[in-house]
Design a protein around this motif. Sequence first.
Motif, PDB file in Angstrom:
ATOM      1  N   MET A  51       0.846  -1.173   0.000  1.00  0.00           N
ATOM      2  CA  MET A  51       0.000   0.000   0.000  1.00  0.00           C
ATOM      3  C   MET A  51       0.889   1.233   0.000  1.00  0.00           C
ATOM      4  SD  MET A  51      -3.161   0.988   2.500  1.00  0.00           S
ATOM      5  CE  MET A  51      -2.276   1.110   4.023  1.00  0.00           C
ATOM      6  N   ASN A  52       0.538   2.224  -0.831  1.00  0.00           N
ATOM      7  CA  ASN A  52       1.287   3.456  -0.959  1.00  0.00           C
ATOM      8  C   ASN A  52       0.702   4.488  -0.003  1.00  0.00           C
ATOM      9  OD1 ASN A  52       2.618   5.729  -1.801  1.00  0.00           O
ATOM     10  ND2 ASN A  52       2.390   5.276  -3.978  1.00  0.00           N
ATOM     11  N   ASP A  53       1.427   4.855   1.067  1.00  0.00           N
ATOM     12  CA  ASP A  53       0.908   5.746   2.100  1.00  0.00           C
ATOM     13  C   ASP A  53       1.355   7.195   1.950  1.00  0.00           C
ATOM     14  OD1 ASP A  53      -0.585   3.863   3.448  1.00  0.00           O
ATOM     15  OD2 ASP A  53       1.113   3.219   4.660  1.00  0.00           O
ATOM     16  N   GLU A  54       2.030   7.543   0.840  1.00  0.00           N
ATOM     17  CA  GLU A  54       2.482   8.918   0.692  1.00  0.00           C
ATOM     18  C   GLU A  54       1.295   9.879   0.643  1.00  0.00           C
ATOM     19  OE1 GLU A  54       3.174   9.721  -3.955  1.00  0.00           O
ATOM     20  OE2 GLU A  54       4.248   7.984  -3.174  1.00  0.00           O
ATOM     21  N   LEU A  70      -2.137  15.946 -11.847  1.00  0.00           N
ATOM     22  CA  LEU A  70      -2.964  15.992 -10.642  1.00  0.00           C
ATOM     23  C   LEU A  70      -2.911  14.646  -9.943  1.00  0.00           C
ATOM     24  CD1 LEU A  70      -5.115  17.422  -8.841  1.00  0.00           C
ATOM     25  CD2 LEU A  70      -6.828  16.293 -10.286  1.00  0.00           C
ATOM     26  N   PRO A  71      -2.381  14.605  -8.727  1.00  0.00           N
ATOM     27  CA  PRO A  71      -2.404  13.350  -7.962  1.00  0.00           C
ATOM     28  C   PRO A  71      -3.827  13.048  -7.483  1.00  0.00           C
ATOM     29  CG  PRO A  71      -0.756  14.889  -7.113  1.00  0.00           C
ATOM     30  CD  PRO A  71      -1.626  15.650  -8.049  1.00  0.00           C
ATOM     31  N   VAL A  72      -4.224  11.795  -7.579  1.00  0.00           N
ATOM     32  CA  VAL A  72      -5.522  11.342  -7.056  1.00  0.00           C
ATOM     33  C   VAL A  72      -5.320  10.016  -6.335  1.00  0.00           C
ATOM     34  CG1 VAL A  72      -6.962  12.517  -8.771  1.00  0.00           C
ATOM     35  CG2 VAL A  72      -6.186  10.194  -9.215  1.00  0.00           C
ATOM     36  N   ARG A  73      -6.142   9.773  -5.355  1.00  0.00           N
ATOM     37  CA  ARG A  73      -6.095   8.526  -4.588  1.00  0.00           C
ATOM     38  C   ARG A  73      -7.321   7.707  -4.941  1.00  0.00           C
ATOM     39  NH1 ARG A  73      -2.264   6.070  -1.828  1.00  0.00           N
ATOM     40  NH2 ARG A  73      -1.723   7.969  -0.736  1.00  0.00           N
ATOM     41  N   VAL A  74      -7.170   6.409  -5.075  1.00  0.00           N
ATOM     42  CA  VAL A  74      -8.310   5.518  -5.286  1.00  0.00           C
ATOM     43  C   VAL A  74      -8.887   5.160  -3.924  1.00  0.00           C
ATOM     44  CG1 VAL A  74      -9.083   3.271  -6.129  1.00  0.00           C
ATOM     45  CG2 VAL A  74      -7.344   4.556  -7.411  1.00  0.00           C
ATOM     46  N   TYR A  75     -10.162   5.461  -3.744  1.00  0.00           N
ATOM     47  CA  TYR A  75     -10.871   5.133  -2.509  1.00  0.00           C
ATOM     48  C   TYR A  75     -11.761   3.918  -2.724  1.00  0.00           C
ATOM     49  CZ  TYR A  75      -9.320   9.693  -0.921  1.00  0.00           C
ATOM     50  OH  TYR A  75      -8.539  10.757  -0.559  1.00  0.00           O
ATOM     51  N   TYR A  76     -12.192   3.346  -1.644  1.00  0.00           N
ATOM     52  CA  TYR A  76     -13.071   2.175  -1.696  1.00  0.00           C
ATOM     53  C   TYR A  76     -14.295   2.458  -2.567  1.00  0.00           C
ATOM     54  CZ  TYR A  76     -15.967  -1.708  -0.111  1.00  0.00           C
ATOM     55  OH  TYR A  76     -16.759  -2.821  -0.068  1.00  0.00           O
ATOM     56  N   GLU A  77     -14.850   3.663  -2.458  1.00  0.00           N
ATOM     57  CA  GLU A  77     -16.044   4.028  -3.234  1.00  0.00           C
ATOM     58  C   GLU A  77     -15.813   4.006  -4.747  1.00  0.00           C
ATOM     59  OE1 GLU A  77     -15.489   8.884  -3.296  1.00  0.00           O
ATOM     60  OE2 GLU A  77     -16.728   7.987  -1.744  1.00  0.00           O
ATOM     61  N   ASP A  78     -14.543   4.036  -5.181  1.00  0.00           N
ATOM     62  CA  ASP A  78     -14.204   4.014  -6.603  1.00  0.00           C
ATOM     63  C   ASP A  78     -14.156   2.599  -7.180  1.00  0.00           C
ATOM     64  OD1 ASP A  78     -13.748   6.846  -6.661  1.00  0.00           O
ATOM     65  OD2 ASP A  78     -11.755   6.501  -5.797  1.00  0.00           O
ATOM     66  N   VAL A 130      -7.943  -0.236  -5.089  1.00  0.00           N
ATOM     67  CA  VAL A 130      -8.156   0.572  -3.900  1.00  0.00           C
ATOM     68  C   VAL A 130      -6.809   0.926  -3.253  1.00  0.00           C
ATOM     69  CG1 VAL A 130      -8.479  -1.355  -2.272  1.00  0.00           C
ATOM     70  CG2 VAL A 130      -9.627   0.822  -1.853  1.00  0.00           C
ATOM     71  N   ASP A 131      -6.682   2.161  -2.794  1.00  0.00           N
ATOM     72  CA  ASP A 131      -5.509   2.733  -2.151  1.00  0.00           C
ATOM     73  C   ASP A 131      -4.388   3.127  -3.114  1.00  0.00           C
ATOM     74  OD1 ASP A 131      -6.516   2.724   0.457  1.00  0.00           O
ATOM     75  OD2 ASP A 131      -5.824   0.675   0.816  1.00  0.00           O
ATOM     76  N   ASP A 132      -4.518   2.868  -4.410  1.00  0.00           N
ATOM     77  CA  ASP A 132      -3.479   3.286  -5.353  1.00  0.00           C
ATOM     78  C   ASP A 132      -3.353   4.806  -5.368  1.00  0.00           C
ATOM     79  OD1 ASP A 132      -2.821   0.732  -6.201  1.00  0.00           O
ATOM     80  OD2 ASP A 132      -3.774   0.907  -8.167  1.00  0.00           O
ATOM     81  N   ALA A 133      -2.129   5.288  -5.467  1.00  0.00           N
ATOM     82  CA  ALA A 133      -1.835   6.703  -5.693  1.00  0.00           C
ATOM     83  C   ALA A 133      -1.608   6.854  -7.196  1.00  0.00           C
ATOM     84  CB  ALA A 133      -0.604   7.126  -4.909  1.00  0.00           C
ATOM     85  N   LEU A 134      -2.483   7.618  -7.833  1.00  0.00           N
ATOM     86  CA  LEU A 134      -2.442   7.798  -9.283  1.00  0.00           C
ATOM     87  C   LEU A 134      -2.119   9.243  -9.618  1.00  0.00           C
ATOM     88  CD1 LEU A 134      -5.741   5.884 -10.157  1.00  0.00           C
ATOM     89  CD2 LEU A 134      -3.423   4.941 -10.042  1.00  0.00           C
ATOM     90  N   VAL A 135      -1.737   9.468 -10.866  1.00  0.00           N
ATOM     91  CA  VAL A 135      -1.518  10.821 -11.372  1.00  0.00           C
ATOM     92  C   VAL A 135      -2.261  10.948 -12.690  1.00  0.00           C
ATOM     93  CG1 VAL A 135       0.179  12.494 -12.215  1.00  0.00           C
ATOM     94  CG2 VAL A 135       0.724  11.041 -10.253  1.00  0.00           C
TER      95      VAL A 135
END
Length: 152
Positions: free
Chosen positions: A1-4, A20-28, A86-91
């Motif tokens: 898991m990427n916690d940055e 633009l950094p975005v985080r994947v949440y459970y709702e996604d 879920v929890d991925d840090a994307l750009v």
Amino acid sequence: MNDELLPTSGAFGADRIHRLPVRVYYEDTDFSGVVYHARYLHFFERGRTDSLRCLGISHTELATQADPIALAVRRMNVEFVRAAKVDDALVVETIYRPQQGARLMLDQILRRDGEIIATAAVQAVCMDPSGRAKRPPKSMAQAWLPYVMAEN
């Protein structure tokens, strides 16, 4: 898991690409923890909207100016390359292409650790309150112009 920690807005790089950094949440995600296909459109929309904000252009101001306009996606071609989870840090990368009349052309790339997850070729259009296509205001076109990149 990427916690940055991720910033809350993006910026244009020296290469004229907005990121633009975005985080994947459970709702996604769907039941398996993989991003549901329609959610990629949300990530791309956030990238487009944030890139305009970085240029000093807001949807609210466009809609409330003396000669109001709105932006609408006319066409989008999406290619899903890999699954985001879920929890991925994307750009989200947004690349402006040359304007074609009322049409604003963009390419978008969604990446995870540099790897392409999905791409989108987007054609947005400026339109007046009646829904007719209209050229963007000069101020918008001038703000956009320094970031336009020619087609590959």
